[in-house]
Design a protein around this motif. Structure first.
Motif, PDB file in Angstrom:
ATOM      1  N   ARG A  17       0.945  -0.987   0.079  1.00  0.00           N
ATOM      2  CA  ARG A  17       0.204   0.376  -0.058  1.00  0.00           C
ATOM      3  C   ARG A  17       0.754   1.201  -0.018  1.00  0.00           C
ATOM      4  N   PRO A  18       0.252   2.413  -0.424  1.00  0.00           N
ATOM      5  CA  PRO A  18       1.016   3.585  -0.407  1.00  0.00           C
ATOM      6  C   PRO A  18       1.126   4.230   1.047  1.00  0.00           C
ATOM      7  N   THR A  19       2.025   4.758   1.499  1.00  0.00           N
ATOM      8  CA  THR A  19       2.167   5.397   2.782  1.00  0.00           C
ATOM      9  C   THR A  19       1.688   7.050   3.118  1.00  0.00           C
ATOM     10  N   ALA A  20       1.243   7.083   4.418  1.00  0.00           N
ATOM     11  CA  ALA A  20       1.036   8.846   4.284  1.00  0.00           C
ATOM     12  C   ALA A  20       1.054   8.753   6.013  1.00  0.00           C
ATOM     13  N   ASP A  21       1.824   9.906   6.469  1.00  0.00           N
ATOM     14  CA  ASP A  21       1.835  10.110   7.451  1.00  0.00           C
ATOM     15  C   ASP A  21       1.375  11.658   8.127  1.00  0.00           C
ATOM     16  N   LYS A  22       1.036  12.054   9.215  1.00  0.00           N
ATOM     17  CA  LYS A  22       0.828  13.363   9.686  1.00  0.00           C
ATOM     18  C   LYS A  22       1.567  13.740  10.808  1.00  0.00           C
ATOM     19  N   HIS A  23       2.091  15.096  11.021  1.00  0.00           N
ATOM     20  CA  HIS A  23       2.791  15.301  12.151  1.00  0.00           C
ATOM     21  C   HIS A  23       2.159  16.742  12.509  1.00  0.00           C
ATOM     22  N   SER A  24       2.013  16.715  13.917  1.00  0.00           N
ATOM     23  CA  SER A  24       1.427  17.890  14.486  1.00  0.00           C
ATOM     24  C   SER A  24       2.483  18.781  15.248  1.00  0.00           C
ATOM     25  N   GLY A  59      -4.870  18.892  24.141  1.00  0.00           N
ATOM     26  CA  GLY A  59      -5.924  18.028  23.923  1.00  0.00           C
ATOM     27  C   GLY A  59      -5.941  17.532  22.326  1.00  0.00           C
ATOM     28  N   ASP A  60      -4.695  17.649  21.733  1.00  0.00           N
ATOM     29  CA  ASP A  60      -4.263  17.083  20.430  1.00  0.00           C
ATOM     30  C   ASP A  60      -4.290  15.635  20.377  1.00  0.00           C
ATOM     31  N   LYS A  61      -5.484  14.805  20.236  1.00  0.00           N
ATOM     32  CA  LYS A  61      -5.289  13.387  20.176  1.00  0.00           C
ATOM     33  C   LYS A  61      -5.611  12.935  18.803  1.00  0.00           C
ATOM     34  N   ILE A  62      -5.686  13.982  17.745  1.00  0.00           N
ATOM     35  CA  ILE A  62      -6.044  13.533  16.612  1.00  0.00           C
ATOM     36  C   ILE A  62      -5.368  12.490  15.895  1.00  0.00           C
ATOM     37  N   THR A  63      -4.180  12.129  16.200  1.00  0.00           N
ATOM     38  CA  THR A  63      -3.527  10.926  15.737  1.00  0.00           C
ATOM     39  C   THR A  63      -4.328   9.472  15.958  1.00  0.00           C
ATOM     40  N   LEU A 105      -8.108  21.410  21.875  1.00  0.00           N
ATOM     41  CA  LEU A 105      -9.095  20.724  21.032  1.00  0.00           C
ATOM     42  C   LEU A 105      -9.800  19.721  21.641  1.00  0.00           C
ATOM     43  N   GLY A 106     -11.047  19.795  21.555  1.00  0.00           N
ATOM     44  CA  GLY A 106     -12.137  18.860  22.131  1.00  0.00           C
ATOM     45  C   GLY A 106     -12.473  19.062  23.597  1.00  0.00           C
ATOM     46  N   LEU A 107     -12.753  18.109  24.317  1.00  0.00           N
ATOM     47  CA  LEU A 107     -13.265  18.576  25.650  1.00  0.00           C
ATOM     48  C   LEU A 107     -12.279  17.874  26.769  1.00  0.00           C
ATOM     49  N   THR A 108     -11.019  17.295  26.127  1.00  0.00           N
ATOM     50  CA  THR A 108     -10.200  16.853  27.338  1.00  0.00           C
ATOM     51  C   THR A 108      -8.863  17.217  27.201  1.00  0.00           C
ATOM     52  N   ALA A 109      -7.839  17.141  28.097  1.00  0.00           N
ATOM     53  CA  ALA A 109      -6.641  17.338  27.966  1.00  0.00           C
ATOM     54  C   ALA A 109      -6.088  16.332  28.990  1.00  0.00           C
ATOM     55  N   GLY A 110      -5.380  15.092  28.678  1.00  0.00           N
ATOM     56  CA  GLY A 110      -4.977  14.181  29.763  1.00  0.00           C
ATOM     57  C   GLY A 110      -5.180  12.985  29.073  1.00  0.00           C
ATOM     58  N   PRO A 160     -16.543  15.252  20.344  1.00  0.00           N
ATOM     59  CA  PRO A 160     -16.645  16.818  19.838  1.00  0.00           C
ATOM     60  C   PRO A 160     -16.615  17.195  18.467  1.00  0.00           C
ATOM     61  N   ALA A 161     -17.263  18.125  17.868  1.00  0.00           N
ATOM     62  CA  ALA A 161     -17.390  18.580  16.639  1.00  0.00           C
ATOM     63  C   ALA A 161     -16.097  18.983  16.187  1.00  0.00           C
ATOM     64  N   ASP A 162     -14.988  19.745  16.854  1.00  0.00           N
ATOM     65  CA  ASP A 162     -14.024  20.206  16.368  1.00  0.00           C
ATOM     66  C   ASP A 162     -13.001  19.055  16.207  1.00  0.00           C
ATOM     67  N   VAL A 163     -12.788  17.947  17.164  1.00  0.00           N
ATOM     68  CA  VAL A 163     -12.018  16.949  17.035  1.00  0.00           C
ATOM     69  C   VAL A 163     -12.511  16.132  15.617  1.00  0.00           C
ATOM     70  N   VAL A 164     -13.841  15.989  15.379  1.00  0.00           N
ATOM     71  CA  VAL A 164     -14.105  15.177  14.151  1.00  0.00           C
ATOM     72  C   VAL A 164     -13.807  16.037  13.003  1.00  0.00           C
ATOM     73  N   GLU A 165     -13.974  17.231  13.112  1.00  0.00           N
ATOM     74  CA  GLU A 165     -13.737  18.401  11.872  1.00  0.00           C
ATOM     75  C   GLU A 165     -12.072  18.041  11.294  1.00  0.00           C
ATOM     76  N   LEU A 166     -11.190  18.171  12.466  1.00  0.00           N
ATOM     77  CA  LEU A 166      -9.830  18.140  12.101  1.00  0.00           C
ATOM     78  C   LEU A 166      -9.632  16.648  11.583  1.00  0.00           C
ATOM     79  N   THR A 167     -10.152  15.748  12.544  1.00  0.00           N
ATOM     80  CA  THR A 167      -9.582  14.566  11.991  1.00  0.00           C
ATOM     81  C   THR A 167     -10.041  13.985  10.526  1.00  0.00           C
ATOM     82  N   VAL A 168     -11.085  14.570  10.085  1.00  0.00           N
ATOM     83  CA  VAL A 168     -11.823  14.406   8.786  1.00  0.00           C
ATOM     84  C   VAL A 168     -10.752  15.129   7.548  1.00  0.00           C
ATOM     85  N   ALA A 169     -10.504  16.456   8.144  1.00  0.00           N
ATOM     86  CA  ALA A 169      -9.847  17.420   7.114  1.00  0.00           C
ATOM     87  C   ALA A 169      -8.508  16.790   7.159  1.00  0.00           C
TER      88      ALA A 169
END
Ligand code: URA
Length: 428
Positions: free
Chosen positions: A78-85, A90-94, A245-250, A267-276
């Motif tokens: 498969r092709p590979t793709a990575d993300k770096h923040s 609260g950045d749990k997007i990974t 991001l979202g409603l939790t940090a920890g 939470p809507a913002d976590v979903v929005e960024l995950t999808v984007a």
């Protein structure tokens, strides 16, 4: 070719461009211990003050890559793709992102770190899942990428060792904030990791490394150029980090929220960024026209998450740890919440035990901050705004101190300057 370290320092101090040969030598000699820490400190300060041009940054990055091993995923089907923040509160997007992208046949080799300071580390979050293991051999990582399509694990010591040494030095010499150095540091590890496509989430705001938009944009552009020049399809999103991001940090709190997102809620913002970010990763890896949101709603991303966690020994169905003690922060007046400052909440979560001050410190899995309101919400006096979680209640006081000025309620109807979550997009 060999140089005198002092000549390289003087060249940069006087504003000259370093030659390829000087850069190759100084990075290699520093990694081998031939250039001393005090000489490298002087050089990094000269770089911070006088900058580096595109050619110098590219060469510096290449020299750091050459200091260690390079991974190769070309044998995968498969092709590979990575993300770096660049890191935020609260950045749990990974956590939801990696399995979501894997659903569409793109492999995600996510080499992550532990948290230091007020931003959390992905490995610390996942280690709150009973049995989950961060250390994988290269062979285990390859096998998991082939079978499951996503892996989140600890970066091996062999990847860009020059950066590891240099980053520790920059940390204690006031030279972290150099854009060329940050860009070379991040991109040397990502290019050495061997991903085919890379999406950068460059955070901007109080809880981020880059507090102002112009510097965040310059960092994003520099990293996109480095990736593109190295043959990695690279895109950057500039995203808001003025509020968590979202409603939790920890750690465990964020895993719980990520699982809610994978179950089609959250939470809507976590979903929005995950999808984007998933759309960007899939497009960069050659899968532009897939319905990403559907895979969250219909359980396919959740299935991939369970396989990913279980492949690393984790019990995806286990009850997550909870802190022994909680305390609430209540609204002091009726009004509109205008500020829930990411930096203040990140420091509070850290002081409650979610983060570490030194690399070797342990973290508390259950510690952190839960938010019950977002900027723009109307609240009544006495209503809970935050819940603080910790195993060690003597930490509550210092956490509350961190929140002073970071939670603001203004008279009802006061306009709130909320920025869009995705502020800008930069492509190579
Ligand atoms: N993250 C890195 O990996 N390197 C830096 O220099 C800053 C943040």
């Amino acid at each position: 070719m060999s140089f005198d370290a002092v000549d390289v320092i003087v060249a940069k101090r006087d504003g000259h461009q370093l030659t390829d040969a000087q850069i190759d030598w100084v990075v290699d000699a520093y990694t081998r211990g031939v250039v001393a820490d005090e000489q490298m400190s002087a050089l990094t300060m000269a770089i911070l003050l006088n900058g580096m041009n595109r050619a110098e940054i590219a060469r510096w990055t290449a020299a750091m890559i050459a200091s260690g091993e390079r991974m190769d995923f070309s044998g995968l089907s498969r092709p590979t793709a990575d993300k770096h923040s660049t890191g935020g509160v609260g950045d749990k997007i990974t956590l939801p992102l990696a399995p979501l992208v894997a659903v569409f046949g793109v492999a995600v080799p996510q080499l992550s770190g532990r948290g230091l300071g007020h931003t959390g580390g992905t490995l610390d979050k996942l280690e709150s899942i009973p049995g989950w293991r961060a250390e994988l051999s290269n062979a285990e990582m390859m096998a998991q990428l082939d079978e499951v399509g996503a892996v989140i694990c600890q970066a091996g010591a062999g990847l860009a060792p020059a950066d590891r040494k240099l980053y520790s030095l920059r940390d204690v010499t006031g030279t972290v904030e150099s854009i060329p150095m940050i860009a070379a540091s991040i991109m040397s590890k990502k290019i050495a990791e061997g991903t085919g496509a890379l999406v950068l989430d460059v955070k901007v705001g109080s809880g981020a490394f880059m507090k102002d938009l112009d510097r965040a944009r310059e960092l994003a552009r520099t990293m996109v150029e480095l990736g593109t020049d190295a043959g990695v399809k690279t895109v950057a999103l500039l995203t808001d980090m003025s509020t968590p991001l979202g409603l939790t940090a920890g750690n465990a709190l964020e895993v719980r929220e990520s699982v809610e997102v994978l179950a089609g809620g959250g939470p809507a913002d976590v979903v929005e960024l995950t999808v984007a970010l998933a759309r960007e990763m899939l497009a960069a890896a050659g899968r532009p026209d897939v319905d990403v949101a559907a895979a969250l709603a219909d359980g396919r991303a959740m299935d991939a998450w369970k396989r990913m966690i279980e492949a690393q020994g984790g019990d995806a169905g286990a009850t997550l740890p909870v802190a022994r003690e909680t305390e609430q922060v209540l609204a002091e007046a009726d009004g509109t919440v205008t500020v829930l400052d990411a930096y203040a909440i990140g420091i509070a979560a850290w002081r409650l035990g979610a983060g570490r001050a030194r690399k070797e410190d342990p973290v508390q899995a259950g510690a952190g901050v839960e938010l019950h309101a977002r900027p723009g919400d109307i609240v009544r006096a006495g209503q809970p705004l935050l819940t603080l979680h910790t195993d060690t209640p003597e930490r509550f006081e210092r956490a509350r101190e961190a929140l002073v000025g970071g939670v603001v309620i203004a008279p009802t109807g006061t306009p709130v300057g909320v920025r869009p979550l995705v502020i800008d997009r930069i492509e190579g």
